[in-house]
Design an enzyme around this catalytic site. Structure first.
Site, short mmCIF file in Angstrom:
data_model
loop_
_atom_site.label_atom_id
_atom_site.label_comp_id
_atom_site.label_asym_id
_atom_site.label_seq_id
_atom_site.Cartn_x
_atom_site.Cartn_y
_atom_site.Cartn_z
N HIS A 111 30.55 42.61 72.68
CA HIS A 111 31.33 42.24 71.57
C HIS A 111 30.79 40.87 71.11
CE1 HIS A 111 34.62 41.25 69.14
NE2 HIS A 111 34.85 42.53 68.90
N GLU A 132 35.22 50.30 71.27
CA GLU A 132 34.43 51.49 70.63
C GLU A 132 34.47 52.70 71.71
OE1 GLU A 132 31.16 49.83 69.51
OE2 GLU A 132 31.81 48.69 67.64
#
Length: 358
Positions: A242, A300
């Site tokens: 991320h 995700e």
């Protein structure tokens, strides 16, 4: 110059705080772990919009807004169905009035939850299902999808997801929405800007490919070998890493807990167990192959598993993300407009300079 505006403060907000070092997300002063799975999406909409819309009611008002959206879209449903899923959802929202009143913002928050199941059914050759104003937001979305949910477990899982992704600092789509809001355009214009930014695969398009990755690993039969090959070939392991977090994404844990609580079929339990094995193997491979980078599980990975279990096809995942994030976009747009300041950064010219003719 700072590439990508990393660490540049472009706005002050009371909506959410993302601590990438500690792996903490705070929504309106409340840690995500204290609200995900505990508050409904309607509650979090009210939380986000508190102080910005003092007279906002929840629940029934959002249900009425869903019915309003459905009625407004009815004349153009067939045209929307000819577009791909995301573009159809975005085009449907463009039909909403571009105002800034309470009815306008409720309609926009309701719209993705109406348009997403509507588009899925139309493209499958099925008749659309009208909203039920008596249901909660997540439960009604699943009802419009035609998903049976005895006991409400699926709605609770979807509710947890919508809460987990409602806001996340000044990400690309939220910044786009705030830029448009700073011009004093209406809320629909701001939301469409957010949707445009979200469509890009570097922002909102990754949960779907997580399913493709899991399926490819299952077909191969050797998770470690498949993952190592992917990394060696320069591929990205979907669901890991991320831009902000330097540790595990706190939203991943909230969604993992929600998936575990679903209590679905043996097939779903087997899918979760397989995904957890892939997760641990992927983390080990990334630590070995990329020792200088922090690549932990992000939102995700378990988003994909949760939305698959709830009943959404992979090409709808970004639409469902928008279903949760739209409340954050609306809140940021209102917060930006309250400052009265146009966002107008500078650029540095690096092109050629020609001598002036004499």
């Amino acid at each position: 110059m700072i590439s990508g505006l990393d660490d540049v403060i472009a706005a002050e907000t009371a909506l959410s705080d993302v601590d990438g070092i500690a792996g903490r997300l705070v929504i309106r002063g409340q840690p995500l772990g204290q609200i995900a799975g505990r508050l409904s999406y309607e509650d979090v909409v009210s939380l986000l919009l508190s102080d910005l819309v003092p007279d906002l009611s929840q629940g029934a008002a959002l249900g009425a807004a869903r019915m309003d959206v459905f009625t407004r879209i009815a004349p153009v449903m067939d045209q929307l169905a000819r577009l791909d899923l995301y573009d159809g959802m975005r085009a449907g929202i463009a039909f909403m009035p571009d105002g800034v009143k309470v009815d306008d913002l409720l309609r926009l928050i309701a719209a993705p939850a109406v348009l997403t199941p509507l588009m899925i059914r139309l493209q499958a050759g099925q008749a659309p299902v009208a909203p039920d104003v008596a249901l909660g937001h997540a439960a009604d979305c699943l009802a419009m999808l035609g998903r049976e949910d005895e006991g409400g477990a699926l709605a609770r899982a979807l509710d947890t997801y919508l809460v987990a992704v409602c806001d996340h600092g000044l990400n690309a789509s939220t910044f786009a929405a705030r830029v448009v809001a700073s011009t004093r355009a209406g809320l629909t214009s701001s939301i469409l800007a957010g949707l445009g930014a979200l469509k890009g695969p570097l922002h909102g398009g990754a949960p779907g490919p997580v399913i493709a990755m899991l399926d490819a690993i299952a077909a191969d039969g050797d998770a470690r070998a498949w993952l190592k090959r992917e990394v060696a070939q320069g591929g990205r392991l979907m669901g890991f890493g991320h831009r902000i977090y330097r540790t595990r994404d706190p939203r991943a844990d909230a969604l993992k807990a929600a998936v575990r609580q679903l209590g679905c079929s043996a097939k779903s339990a087997e899918r979760l167990a397989f995904a957890e094995q892939v997760e641990q193997t992927a983390l080990a491979v990334l630590r070995a192959e990329k020792p200088g980078r922090v690549l932990e599980t992000n939102v995700e990975f378990y988003t994909a598993l949760l939305l698959e279990a709830v009943g959404f096809p992979p090409d709808a995942f970004t639409c469902v993300f928008a279903m949760g994030r739209v409340s954050g976009w609306v809140a940021h747009a209102l917060e930006q407009q309250a400052t009265g300041r146009l966002i107008r950064p500078q650029s540095r010219y690096v092109g050629p300079v020609y001598a002036q003719a004499r």
